[in-house]
Scaffold this motif. Structure first.
Motif, PDB file in Angstrom:
ATOM      1  N   ALA A  10     -22.252 -19.629  -2.622  1.00  0.00           N
ATOM      2  CA  ALA A  10     -22.508 -18.676  -1.540  1.00  0.00           C
ATOM      3  C   ALA A  10     -23.059 -17.395  -2.167  1.00  0.00           C
ATOM      4  CB  ALA A  10     -21.220 -18.384  -0.774  1.00  0.00           C
ATOM      5  N   VAL A  11     -24.343 -17.144  -1.955  1.00  0.00           N
ATOM      6  CA  VAL A  11     -24.944 -15.950  -2.558  1.00  0.00           C
ATOM      7  C   VAL A  11     -24.365 -14.691  -1.906  1.00  0.00           C
ATOM      8  CG1 VAL A  11     -27.081 -14.710  -3.037  1.00  0.00           C
ATOM      9  CG2 VAL A  11     -27.052 -17.205  -3.110  1.00  0.00           C
ATOM     10  N   ARG A  12     -24.249 -14.697  -0.578  1.00  0.00           N
ATOM     11  CA  ARG A  12     -23.554 -13.587   0.085  1.00  0.00           C
ATOM     12  C   ARG A  12     -22.070 -13.935   0.138  1.00  0.00           C
ATOM     13  NH1 ARG A  12     -25.456  -9.423   4.676  1.00  0.00           N
ATOM     14  NH2 ARG A  12     -23.476  -8.314   4.893  1.00  0.00           N
ATOM     15  N   VAL A  13     -21.269 -13.107  -0.461  1.00  0.00           N
ATOM     16  CA  VAL A  13     -19.850 -13.415  -0.650  1.00  0.00           C
ATOM     17  C   VAL A  13     -19.101 -13.291   0.674  1.00  0.00           C
ATOM     18  CG1 VAL A  13     -17.730 -12.699  -1.817  1.00  0.00           C
ATOM     19  CG2 VAL A  13     -19.920 -12.623  -3.032  1.00  0.00           C
ATOM     20  N   PRO A  14     -18.374 -14.325   1.087  1.00  0.00           N
ATOM     21  CA  PRO A  14     -17.586 -14.259   2.328  1.00  0.00           C
ATOM     22  C   PRO A  14     -16.484 -13.206   2.232  1.00  0.00           C
ATOM     23  CG  PRO A  14     -17.843 -16.534   1.600  1.00  0.00           C
ATOM     24  CD  PRO A  14     -18.323 -15.662   0.470  1.00  0.00           C
ATOM     25  N   ALA A  15     -16.166 -12.587   3.358  1.00  0.00           N
ATOM     26  CA  ALA A  15     -15.134 -11.553   3.383  1.00  0.00           C
ATOM     27  C   ALA A  15     -13.794 -12.094   2.904  1.00  0.00           C
ATOM     28  CB  ALA A  15     -14.998 -10.988   4.797  1.00  0.00           C
ATOM     29  N   ALA A  16     -13.538 -13.361   3.161  1.00  0.00           N
ATOM     30  CA  ALA A  16     -12.259 -13.954   2.754  1.00  0.00           C
ATOM     31  C   ALA A  16     -12.110 -13.963   1.238  1.00  0.00           C
ATOM     32  CB  ALA A  16     -12.144 -15.373   3.309  1.00  0.00           C
ATOM     33  N   HIS A  17     -13.226 -14.152   0.523  1.00  0.00           N
ATOM     34  CA  HIS A  17     -13.167 -14.139  -0.944  1.00  0.00           C
ATOM     35  C   HIS A  17     -12.785 -12.749  -1.460  1.00  0.00           C
ATOM     36  CE1 HIS A  17     -16.045 -17.847  -1.477  1.00  0.00           C
ATOM     37  NE2 HIS A  17     -14.984 -18.101  -0.723  1.00  0.00           N
ATOM     38  N   ILE A  18     -13.293 -11.717  -0.801  1.00  0.00           N
ATOM     39  CA  ILE A  18     -12.987 -10.351  -1.221  1.00  0.00           C
ATOM     40  C   ILE A  18     -11.512 -10.046  -0.972  1.00  0.00           C
ATOM     41  CG2 ILE A  18     -13.527  -7.901  -0.894  1.00  0.00           C
ATOM     42  CD1 ILE A  18     -16.343  -8.765  -0.004  1.00  0.00           C
ATOM     43  N   ALA A  19     -11.025 -10.403   0.220  1.00  0.00           N
ATOM     44  CA  ALA A  19      -9.622 -10.157   0.542  1.00  0.00           C
ATOM     45  C   ALA A  19      -8.698 -10.909  -0.407  1.00  0.00           C
ATOM     46  CB  ALA A  19      -9.343 -10.562   1.991  1.00  0.00           C
ATOM     47  N   GLU A  20      -9.059 -12.137  -0.719  1.00  0.00           N
ATOM     48  CA  GLU A  20      -8.268 -12.945  -1.652  1.00  0.00           C
ATOM     49  C   GLU A  20      -8.231 -12.294  -3.028  1.00  0.00           C
ATOM     50  OE1 GLU A  20      -8.818 -17.250  -3.894  1.00  0.00           O
ATOM     51  OE2 GLU A  20      -9.603 -17.011  -1.851  1.00  0.00           O
ATOM     52  N   ALA A  21      -9.355 -11.748  -3.448  1.00  0.00           N
ATOM     53  CA  ALA A  21      -9.428 -11.123  -4.769  1.00  0.00           C
ATOM     54  C   ALA A  21      -8.580  -9.852  -4.831  1.00  0.00           C
ATOM     55  CB  ALA A  21     -10.880 -10.806  -5.117  1.00  0.00           C
ATOM     56  N   VAL A  22      -8.583  -9.063  -3.743  1.00  0.00           N
ATOM     57  CA  VAL A  22      -7.756  -7.855  -3.715  1.00  0.00           C
ATOM     58  C   VAL A  22      -6.284  -8.228  -3.864  1.00  0.00           C
ATOM     59  CG1 VAL A  22      -6.975  -5.907  -2.315  1.00  0.00           C
ATOM     60  CG2 VAL A  22      -9.389  -6.531  -2.334  1.00  0.00           C
ATOM     61  N   GLY A  23      -5.875  -9.244  -3.145  1.00  0.00           N
ATOM     62  CA  GLY A  23      -4.484  -9.688  -3.221  1.00  0.00           C
ATOM     63  C   GLY A  23      -4.100 -10.255  -4.570  1.00  0.00           C
ATOM     64  N   GLY A  24      -5.096 -10.766  -5.305  1.00  0.00           N
ATOM     65  CA  GLY A  24      -4.819 -11.395  -6.592  1.00  0.00           C
ATOM     66  C   GLY A  24      -4.943 -10.478  -7.787  1.00  0.00           C
ATOM     67  N   LEU A  25      -5.231  -9.189  -7.567  1.00  0.00           N
ATOM     68  CA  LEU A  25      -5.368  -8.269  -8.693  1.00  0.00           C
ATOM     69  C   LEU A  25      -4.049  -8.141  -9.449  1.00  0.00           C
ATOM     70  CD1 LEU A  25      -7.497  -5.303  -7.279  1.00  0.00           C
ATOM     71  CD2 LEU A  25      -8.126  -6.800  -9.186  1.00  0.00           C
ATOM     72  N   PRO A  31     -13.343 -12.512  -9.866  1.00  0.00           N
ATOM     73  CA  PRO A  31     -12.361 -11.996  -8.911  1.00  0.00           C
ATOM     74  C   PRO A  31     -11.944 -10.551  -9.151  1.00  0.00           C
ATOM     75  CG  PRO A  31     -11.374 -13.632 -10.381  1.00  0.00           C
ATOM     76  CD  PRO A  31     -12.850 -13.711 -10.563  1.00  0.00           C
ATOM     77  N   THR A  32     -11.955 -10.093 -10.397  1.00  0.00           N
ATOM     78  CA  THR A  32     -11.579  -8.699 -10.647  1.00  0.00           C
ATOM     79  C   THR A  32     -12.645  -7.751 -10.109  1.00  0.00           C
ATOM     80  OG1 THR A  32     -10.473  -9.437 -12.671  1.00  0.00           O
ATOM     81  CG2 THR A  32     -10.772  -7.076 -12.395  1.00  0.00           C
ATOM     82  N   ILE A  33     -13.907  -8.160 -10.219  1.00  0.00           N
ATOM     83  CA  ILE A  33     -15.005  -7.370  -9.635  1.00  0.00           C
ATOM     84  C   ILE A  33     -14.846  -7.321  -8.120  1.00  0.00           C
ATOM     85  CG2 ILE A  33     -17.499  -7.214  -9.298  1.00  0.00           C
ATOM     86  CD1 ILE A  33     -16.624  -6.669 -12.159  1.00  0.00           C
ATOM     87  N   LEU A  34     -14.593  -8.477  -7.522  1.00  0.00           N
ATOM     88  CA  LEU A  34     -14.411  -8.521  -6.066  1.00  0.00           C
ATOM     89  C   LEU A  34     -13.199  -7.702  -5.643  1.00  0.00           C
ATOM     90  CD1 LEU A  34     -15.106 -12.241  -5.048  1.00  0.00           C
ATOM     91  CD2 LEU A  34     -16.567 -10.246  -4.719  1.00  0.00           C
ATOM     92  N   GLY A  35     -12.148  -7.763  -6.451  1.00  0.00           N
ATOM     93  CA  GLY A  35     -10.934  -7.047  -6.105  1.00  0.00           C
ATOM     94  C   GLY A  35     -11.131  -5.547  -6.020  1.00  0.00           C
TER      95      GLY A  35
END
Length: 437
Positions: free
Chosen positions: A63-78, A171-175
């Protein structure tokens, strides 16, 4: 590291520039490749980006455009410790960036005549975060926070897809993007990402930005030069550089560690020591022999230190060291010298200056509050590092009433006639003809 011995020589500025150690061939090659990559993105958009991801990142079908769910998941996983460090960095960079936003000023030229100087943020910014040999959540902070402080309301972030993350952005970048409220993120890297941000990609819903910022390798730096005719850019922050000016009072062990700290970024990283002390130079060389084999990225560091872009420069005295440094115009300059605070006034060309034994570049990379996106390749002679000012445009509001214009009307007509542009003058006199108010 090779030795450049300038002792006993008085060099002109041009001669100093000629002996500056930089990997010119690598930069030229990057420029050619980056031009081709950006042109491909212009012509074929998403298709080109996907082929580039497969070629450079070994990723396909992502997915070139990152889904919002991936960002939320990454924040929670920091990691909690990493998150706390990032939040501290955000506070410090936000405070320092606020000092870079000028207040509007009004200048009264005369009765009924004033000029308002104001600084307007661009509408949209694109920030690039590298993701090749290392992970750079700190760069998200350094790019996004100044743009937000400047008042930019639309920010798109791009970072390479990671093969070991199933094609996702690290994921750290997304987080940290999520921590900062960034919800428009693209999994694309290198020169192609710079081209996509500047030109837009309709199939991805990616609108062109007004300013592109962010660090990267020589290909990213070269791509910024390619798109500069379409968008604003920060300085071309290519492969990292450190120049250390040290005298006999310096701690050779700390100097060696600081050289290694930047050399671990990339094989093209530049590490330069300038000193009038041959004893110190020898001591640093001995420390490097001890430190380099033990560091995690020993092979990368060894290549960088052995490259043409790295060197120990021997000079006669501190004045010669100043002259060399100001000609070189490093991204990072460290001063390990007596009276470093006073001497810093004479070092005029550097992206950032780190003063004394307790201000390593690593401090600036993360938590000094200063920005670590800085000009490389000698651009510090004329360009600034990234800051809120990168995303601001000065504008002048001209406010004159009838009396204010009347005071200068004859002078305007005289200048218009002198330049053979009579309609310029007529546009003024028309305002005072007949019943015009």
């Amino acid at each position: 590291m090779r030795i450049i011995d300038l002792r006993g020589r008085t060099l002109t500025r041009a001669e100093l520039l000629a002996v500056v150690p930089r990997a010119a061939e690598a930069l030229q090659n990057a420029a050619t490749v980056a031009t081709e990559i950006v042109a491909d993105v212009r012509a074929r958009g998403e298709e080109a980006l996907r082929e580039q991801a497969d070629r450079f990142d070994r990723v396909s079908g992502h997915a070139v455009r990152v889904p919002a769910a991936h960002i939320a998941e990454a924040v929670g996983g920091l990691d909690p410790e990493v998150r706390a460090a990032l939040e501290k960095a955000i506070v410090r960079v936000r405070e320092a960036s606020a000092a870079q936003v000028p207040e509007a000023r009004t200048t009264r030229i005369g009765d009924g005549a004033r000029i308002v100087q104001r600084w307007q943020p661009v509408a949209r910014a694109g920030v690039y975060i590298p993701g090749g040999k290392a992970v750079y959540p700190s760069s998200v902070v350094m790019n996004v926070v100044p743009a937000q402080v400047a008042g930019v309301t639309s920010i798109a972030l791009a970072s390479p897809p990671q093969s070991d993350q199933g094609g996702r952005v690290h994921p750290t970048i997304l987080g940290v993007a999520g921590l900062l409220g960034i919800d428009e993120v693209y999994a694309m890297g290198g020169a192609g990402a710079i081209g996509a941000l500047a030109l837009g990609v309709p199939s991805l819903g990616l609108d062109p930005v007004d300013v592109v910022s962010g660090p990267g390798n020589n290909f990213v730096a070269a791509a910024k030069r390619v798109v500069a005719g379409f968008v604003g850019t920060d300085a071309e922050a290519g492969a990292t550089e450190i120049l250390i000016v040290a005298d006999g009072s310096a701690d050779a062990r700390l100097v060696a560690y600081d050289l290694v700290s930047q050399a671990e970024h990339d094989e093209q990283a530049s590490a330069v020591l300038v000193t009038a002390s041959q004893t110190l130079a020898a001591a640093v060389a001995a420390e490097l022999e001890r430190i380099v084999p033990a560091t995690r990225h020993a092979e990368r560091v060894t290549t960088a230190l052995a490259g043409e872009q790295s060197a120990v420069v021997l000079v006669d005295d501190e004045a010669a060291a100043e002259a060399f440094s100001n000609a070189y115009a490093p991204e990072h300059l460290e001063l390990h010298i007596v009276d470093a605070v006073e001497a810093a006034e004479r070092y005029t060309s550097a992206g950032a200056i780190f003063i004394g034994g307790f201000a390593p570049v690593s401090l600036g990379d993360y938590l000094a509050g200063s920005n670590h996106v800085l000009p490389t390749g000698g651009q510090a002679r004329y360009a600034a590092g990234l800051g809120s000012h990168t995303f601001l445009r000065p504008q002048q509001l001209v406010e004159y009433d009838r009396d204010g214009l009347a005071e200068v009307a004859d002078a305007i007509v005289a200048l218009a006639e002198a330049e053979a542009l009579p309609a310029h003058g007529e546009a003024v006199t028309a305002r005072f003809a007949g019943s015009a108010e």
